[in-house]
Design an enzyme around this catalytic site. Structure first.
Site, PDB file in Angstrom:
ATOM      1  N   ASP A 135       5.419  -3.056  -5.506  1.00 43.60           N
ATOM      2  CA  ASP A 135       4.514  -2.236  -6.579  1.00 43.60           C
ATOM      3  C   ASP A 135       5.329  -0.916  -6.970  1.00 43.60           C
ATOM      4  OD1 ASP A 135       2.844  -1.770  -8.423  1.00 43.60           O
ATOM      5  OD2 ASP A 135       1.074  -1.605  -7.505  1.00 43.60           O
ATOM      6  N   ARG A 139       3.237   5.408 -10.743  1.00 44.48           N
ATOM      7  CA  ARG A 139       1.963   6.011 -10.269  1.00 44.48           C
ATOM      8  C   ARG A 139       2.027   5.958  -8.850  1.00 44.48           C
ATOM      9  NH1 ARG A 139       1.995   1.136 -12.848  1.00 44.48           N
ATOM     10  NH2 ARG A 139       1.847  -0.720 -11.419  1.00 44.48           N
ATOM     11  N   ASN A 140       2.960   5.171  -8.017  1.00 47.17           N
ATOM     12  CA  ASN A 140       2.793   5.051  -6.546  1.00 47.17           C
ATOM     13  C   ASN A 140       4.065   5.607  -5.928  1.00 47.17           C
ATOM     14  OD1 ASN A 140       0.596   3.242  -6.576  1.00 47.17           O
ATOM     15  ND2 ASN A 140       2.176   1.465  -6.991  1.00 47.17           N
ATOM     16  N   ASP A 153       1.613   3.888  -1.145  1.00 50.10           N
ATOM     17  CA  ASP A 153       0.922   2.758  -1.573  1.00 50.10           C
ATOM     18  C   ASP A 153       1.619   1.369  -1.253  1.00 50.10           C
ATOM     19  OD1 ASP A 153      -1.491   4.195  -2.564  1.00 50.10           O
ATOM     20  OD2 ASP A 153      -0.389   4.781  -4.501  1.00 50.10           O
TER      21      ASP A 153
END
Length: 274
Positions: A135, A139-140, A153
């Site tokens: 992922d 955003r991570n 994350d």
């Protein structure tokens, strides 16, 4: 541990700012826990913990130079179970990009691509451990007080900060929220994740940086179903060059999105090209 305000929330996970009292003094931490007590949530929790422990051990406890978020500790014997991570006061890269305002080539090539170099180094660390993140996205990525980008994350990720980026998988027998627009073609089709599929996602991360955090868009469409995404990628359609993006940088993105995983650049090659 004294827990404070909520700084991230989703269907499965919660992240609170916390203060950890240690023999050396108080330390600000991000405390992650599960929100729903079910097997999938606990599985994600322990998977993330195991990966971070492996990264921590591989570095012999010296995480100062690492571009993976630093594991401070685990709390597993109390009712509330926590993964304790270093606290990144500047927040996630996506929010940082969206607050940036206007961009010029000097900003892009000077400051923002430095964060991309940091994440390329994080992928090198994971490759050495044979761990796929699954992922990689703006955003991570967290930005520390020292302006270092760190990949975060590893388990609760798919839901902690943003829900709208994830689409429910419809493979038979699989019920999972997936970040479709960041995923490699082979991951969407087969559910297989590798270091090479992380490289594909890294190409999308570069696109996010070049657009200051715009939502990825394929064929003029923002919302795509599982089958639509496969069809578009199978036709060879990829995201378009962002306005003002240098040609060399777009070529690097395109190389990350090659159909055949082994023909994509390695994280080391990406760092060199950046």
């Amino acid at each position: 541990l004294t827990t404070g305000p909520l700084i991230g929330e989703g269907m499965f996970g919660l992240v609170r700012k916390g203060t950890l009292r240690t023999p050396e003094g108080e330390l600000a931490v991000a405390a992650k826990t599960v929100r729903v007590e079910d097997p999938q949530s606990f599985g994600d929790f322990y998977r993330e913990a195991a990966i971070l422990v492996a990264v921590h051990q591989q570095r012999d406890g010296d995480c100062r130079e690492s571009n993976i978020v630093r594991l401070v500790g685990l709390i597993t014997k109390s009712v509330e179970k926590y993964i304790l991570l270093e606290y990144a006061p500047k927040g996630d890269l996506l929010g940082f990009l969206r607050r940036f305002g206007n961009i010029n080539e000097k900003d892009l090539l000077g400051n923002l691509l430095g964060y991309a170099v940091h994440i390329a180094r994080a992928l090198q660390e994971l490759e050495r451990l044979r761990i796929a993140h699954r992922d990689v996205a703006a955003r991570n990525v967290l930005i520390t007080a020292d302006d270092v980008a760190k990949l975060a994350d590893f388990g609760l990720a798919r839901d902690v900060y943003v829900n709208t980026q994830y689409v429910r998988c419809n493979r038979p027998g699989v019920d999972e929220l997936l970040p479709l627009k960041w995923m490699a073609l082979e991951s969407i089709e087969t559910g297989k994740y590798t270091c090479q599929s992380d490289v594909w996602s890294f190409g999308v991360l570069l696109w996010e940086i070049a657009t200051l955090g715009k939502d990825p868009c394929y064929d003029g469409r923002m919302q795509l179903s599982f089958l639509q995404m496969v069809g578009i990628l199978r036709q060879g359609i990829r995201m378009e060059k962002p306005p003002g993006c240098p040609e060399d940088l777009f070529r690097l993105m395109r190389s990350c999105w090659r159909d055949v995983p082994d023909t994509r650049p390695t994280p080391e090659e990406i760092e060199e090209r950046l």
